[in-house]
Design a protein around this motif. Structure first.
Motif, PDB file in Angstrom:
ATOM      1  N   MET A   1       0.838  -1.257   0.006  1.00 42.58           N
ATOM      2  CA  MET A   1      -0.050  -0.003  -0.011  1.00 42.58           C
ATOM      3  C   MET A   1       0.953   1.348   0.102  1.00 42.58           C
ATOM      4  N   SER A   2       0.321   2.385  -0.296  1.00 38.49           N
ATOM      5  CA  SER A   2       1.001   3.827  -0.210  1.00 38.49           C
ATOM      6  C   SER A   2      -0.025   4.667   0.391  1.00 38.49           C
ATOM      7  N   MET A   3       0.404   5.641   1.097  1.00 36.59           N
ATOM      8  CA  MET A   3      -0.302   6.877   1.659  1.00 36.59           C
ATOM      9  C   MET A   3      -0.531   7.872   0.432  1.00 36.59           C
ATOM     10  N   ARG A   4      -1.676   8.540   0.624  1.00 38.68           N
ATOM     11  CA  ARG A   4      -1.930   9.553  -0.212  1.00 38.68           C
ATOM     12  C   ARG A   4      -2.531  10.584   0.285  1.00 38.68           C
ATOM     13  N   ALA A   5      -2.349  11.982  -0.019  1.00 38.35           N
ATOM     14  CA  ALA A   5      -3.047  12.928   0.373  1.00 38.35           C
ATOM     15  C   ALA A   5      -3.847  13.593  -0.812  1.00 38.35           C
ATOM     16  N   ASP A   6      -5.376  13.777  -0.171  1.00 44.01           N
ATOM     17  CA  ASP A   6      -6.191  14.492  -1.349  1.00 44.01           C
ATOM     18  C   ASP A   6      -6.908  15.856  -0.755  1.00 44.01           C
ATOM     19  N   GLN A   7      -6.150  16.499   0.356  1.00 39.60           N
ATOM     20  CA  GLN A   7      -6.447  17.783   0.620  1.00 39.60           C
ATOM     21  C   GLN A   7      -5.344  18.305   1.687  1.00 39.60           C
ATOM     22  N   ALA A   8      -5.407  19.621   1.656  1.00 40.54           N
ATOM     23  CA  ALA A   8      -4.266  20.319   2.403  1.00 40.54           C
ATOM     24  C   ALA A   8      -4.155  19.831   3.911  1.00 40.54           C
ATOM     25  N   SER A   9      -4.982  19.506   4.493  1.00 43.10           N
ATOM     26  CA  SER A   9      -5.012  19.271   5.916  1.00 43.10           C
ATOM     27  C   SER A   9      -4.372  17.784   6.029  1.00 43.10           C
ATOM     28  N   ASP A  10      -4.260  17.176   5.095  1.00 41.46           N
ATOM     29  CA  ASP A  10      -3.546  15.580   5.113  1.00 41.46           C
ATOM     30  C   ASP A  10      -2.202  15.762   5.617  1.00 41.46           C
ATOM     31  N   ARG A  11      -1.372  16.731   5.400  1.00 43.03           N
ATOM     32  CA  ARG A  11      -0.005  16.787   5.638  1.00 43.03           C
ATOM     33  C   ARG A  11       0.496  16.138   6.794  1.00 43.03           C
ATOM     34  N   VAL A  12       1.918  15.551   6.967  1.00 41.53           N
ATOM     35  CA  VAL A  12       2.079  14.907   8.171  1.00 41.53           C
ATOM     36  C   VAL A  12       3.573  15.553   8.516  1.00 41.53           C
ATOM     37  N   SER A  13       3.975  15.560   9.763  1.00 43.93           N
ATOM     38  CA  SER A  13       5.229  16.215  10.195  1.00 43.93           C
ATOM     39  C   SER A  13       5.957  15.858  11.334  1.00 43.93           C
ATOM     40  N   TYR A  14       7.279  15.980  11.350  1.00 38.39           N
ATOM     41  CA  TYR A  14       7.943  15.260  12.544  1.00 38.39           C
ATOM     42  C   TYR A  14       8.983  16.507  12.855  1.00 38.39           C
ATOM     43  N   THR A  15       8.699  17.108  14.236  1.00 43.00           N
ATOM     44  CA  THR A  15       9.444  18.441  14.745  1.00 43.00           C
ATOM     45  C   THR A  15      10.140  18.210  16.044  1.00 43.00           C
ATOM     46  N   ALA A  16       9.910  16.961  16.469  1.00 42.54           N
ATOM     47  CA  ALA A  16      10.573  16.483  17.946  1.00 42.54           C
ATOM     48  C   ALA A  16      11.989  16.560  18.077  1.00 42.54           C
ATOM     49  N   SER A  17      12.777  16.417  16.889  1.00 40.22           N
ATOM     50  CA  SER A  17      14.418  16.683  16.793  1.00 40.22           C
ATOM     51  C   SER A  17      14.639  17.275  15.351  1.00 40.22           C
ATOM     52  N   ALA A  18      15.697  17.589  15.339  1.00 38.80           N
ATOM     53  CA  ALA A  18      16.377  18.302  14.156  1.00 38.80           C
ATOM     54  C   ALA A  18      16.774  17.165  13.209  1.00 38.80           C
ATOM     55  N   PRO A  19      16.012  17.583  11.708  1.00 36.98           N
ATOM     56  CA  PRO A  19      16.433  16.563  10.730  1.00 36.98           C
ATOM     57  C   PRO A  19      17.892  16.864  10.339  1.00 36.98           C
ATOM     58  N   PRO A  20      18.695  16.117   9.544  1.00 31.81           N
ATOM     59  CA  PRO A  20      19.968  16.327   9.050  1.00 31.81           C
ATOM     60  C   PRO A  20      19.945  17.643   8.111  1.00 31.81           C
ATOM     61  N   ALA A  21      21.234  18.246   8.493  1.00 34.39           N
ATOM     62  CA  ALA A  21      21.279  19.641   8.003  1.00 34.39           C
ATOM     63  C   ALA A  21      21.886  19.535   6.555  1.00 34.39           C
ATOM     64  N   PRO A  22      21.196  20.135   5.641  1.00 35.85           N
ATOM     65  CA  PRO A  22      21.764  20.086   4.092  1.00 35.85           C
ATOM     66  C   PRO A  22      23.240  20.730   4.173  1.00 35.85           C
ATOM     67  N   ALA A  23      23.528  21.605   4.679  1.00 40.36           N
ATOM     68  CA  ALA A  23      24.771  22.301   4.800  1.00 40.36           C
ATOM     69  C   ALA A  23      26.194  21.266   4.968  1.00 40.36           C
ATOM     70  N   THR A  24      25.604  20.237   5.879  1.00 38.26           N
ATOM     71  CA  THR A  24      26.550  19.185   6.274  1.00 38.26           C
ATOM     72  C   THR A  24      26.508  17.818   5.321  1.00 38.26           C
ATOM     73  N   ALA A  25      25.302  17.108   5.197  1.00 36.62           N
ATOM     74  CA  ALA A  25      25.141  16.108   4.547  1.00 36.62           C
ATOM     75  C   ALA A  25      23.596  15.467   4.790  1.00 36.62           C
ATOM     76  N   PHE A  26      22.886  15.364   3.517  1.00 41.73           N
ATOM     77  CA  PHE A  26      21.557  15.243   3.457  1.00 41.73           C
ATOM     78  C   PHE A  26      21.239  14.108   2.361  1.00 41.73           C
ATOM     79  N   THR A  27      20.425  13.100   2.351  1.00 45.02           N
ATOM     80  CA  THR A  27      19.895  12.290   1.399  1.00 45.02           C
ATOM     81  C   THR A  27      18.417  11.987   1.636  1.00 45.02           C
ATOM     82  N   VAL A  28      17.428  12.096   0.732  1.00 42.80           N
ATOM     83  CA  VAL A  28      16.180  11.500   0.914  1.00 42.80           C
ATOM     84  C   VAL A  28      15.864  10.760  -0.460  1.00 42.80           C
ATOM     85  N   THR A  29      15.221   9.616  -0.357  1.00 36.83           N
ATOM     86  CA  THR A  29      14.889   8.830  -1.358  1.00 36.83           C
ATOM     87  C   THR A  29      13.452   8.466  -1.258  1.00 36.83           C
ATOM     88  N   PHE A  30      12.584   8.345  -2.345  1.00 41.57           N
ATOM     89  CA  PHE A  30      11.244   8.055  -2.136  1.00 41.57           C
ATOM     90  C   PHE A  30      10.567   7.947  -3.602  1.00 41.57           C
TER      91      PHE A  30
END
Length: 354
Positions: free
Chosen positions: A1-30
């Motif tokens: 299965m896969s997750m799908r958004a069909d309205q603006a209020s569907d967005r999902v977030s993580y804010t409890a700790s800082a993600p990797p800083a692009p100025a140092t090293a960052f990769t995302v695949t999807f």
């Protein structure tokens, strides 16, 4: 299965700790699939700072609604990727950032069945991220949302190579575990399975569940096929890598190889023997598996013909057989009577009493 958004209020977030800083090293695949072309800037994934008020890196579609771009405060025109998104069609995407140099940012894109495209450019000017949001800009910003599906979202505090990125696209499970920051399969929920417990928080409305992306590792495990009384089994991973075996009565065969069943196959059945081989350049219509099936069919036909063919000489002494008035084939030296397939059915001395 896969997750799908069909309205603006569907967005999902993580804010409890800082993600990797692009100025140092960052990769995302999807994987991403556009479901409705909004003909506007649409955010698939955004690293944000100041509690969502500022952009560090935004991976989105351009104003056309389909062109993949990587936008940052120091490059508002963005790194423009190849392979535009198309409605109801899965795409593979990845972004790496190794610093703030003119070519330190890269966007990788690939269509199903196509080759990987890479475009380099500048990613700079953003603050250190304090959160990440999928399907939209941030937990508190409902603009520029993505109307579509995401799957197999993986984030590292490292810069992956193209080969590593392609391996991640092709696998339903994470391949590189070193430096992984979060792993969100996005199949039936929004949990992180990396072991870091960076589970996403849902928006005010729920995401919907749709079908999976078409990974290249389809046919992982075992498969069984039949052809009349012919049966065969194949096992392995990716495109039928591993071993295969088939049998038909007294005929048995095996094929061994990798990927498109490249390798060799052999079979035997009484006096019948045969081999089949192929190379890595085999097309799907050839190869040792297909050759093995052809040989098995041919061998089975030869075996049936042999069983129906009358012998010409005595199988005990080699003397040419004669035909009796009753139409039987017999040896005039030992009186043995023979039938099709070399079967001994009696002797002249007893035939008269039957």
């Amino acid at each position: 299965m896969s997750m799908r958004a069909d309205q603006a209020s569907d967005r999902v977030s993580y804010t409890a700790s800082a993600p990797p800083a692009p100025a140092t090293a960052f990769t995302v695949t999807f994987w991403a699939r556009l479901r409705v072309d909004r003909d506007d800037f649409s955010t698939m994934l955004r690293l944000h700072s100041s509690s969502g008020g500022s952009t560090s890196v935004n991976i989105a579609t351009g104003s056309s609604g389909t062109t993949p771009v990587v936008v940052s405060p120091g490059n508002t025109g963005g790194i423009v990727g190849a392979d535009p998104l198309a409605v109801d069609t899965w795409r593979m995407l990845a972004v790496t950032v190794a610093g703030t140099g003119a070519t330190d940012g890269k966007i990788y894109t690939r269509t199903v069945g196509g080759s990987t495209s890479v475009v380099s450019g500048l990613v700079s000017g953003g603050g250190t991220p304090d959160g990440i949001t999928l399907f939209g800009r941030s937990a508190g910003d409902a603009t520029e949302w993505f109307n579509g599906g995401l799957a197999y979202v993986r984030v590292w505090s490292a810069v992956l190579s193209q080969a590593e990125i392609e391996a991640e696209w092709a696998s339903a499970t994470i391949v590189r575990t070193s430096g992984v920051w979060a792993n969100w399969p996005m199949l039936t929920d929004i949990n992180d399975i990396s072991g870091n417990a960076r589970h996403l928080s849902a928006g005010s409305t729920a995401l919907t569940v749709e079908d999976n992306p078409p990974l290249s590792t389809t046919v992982t495990g075992t498969a069984l096929g039949t052809f009349g009384s012919l049966t065969g089994a194949a096992s392995g991973v990716r495109t039928a890598s591993g071993t295969a075996a088939a049998s038909l009565g007294g005929l048995t065969g095996a094929a061994v190889g990798t990927r498109k069943v490249t390798g060799s196959g052999a079979l035997s059945g009484g006096a019948l023997t045969g081999t089949a081989s192929d190379s890595a350049a085999a097309t799907p219509a050839s190869g040792s598996w297909y050759g093995l099936l052809d040989i098995l069919r041919e061998g089975a036909q030869q075996y049936r013909e042999e069983q129906q063919r009358p012998p010409e000489a005595c199988l005990d002494c080699g003397e040419p057989l004669r035909t009796s008035p009753r139409g039987e084939l017999f040896c005039r030296f030992d009186g043995s009577i023979w039938a099709a397939g070399g079967r001994l059915v009696g002797h002249v001395s007893t035939a008269g009493r039957r």
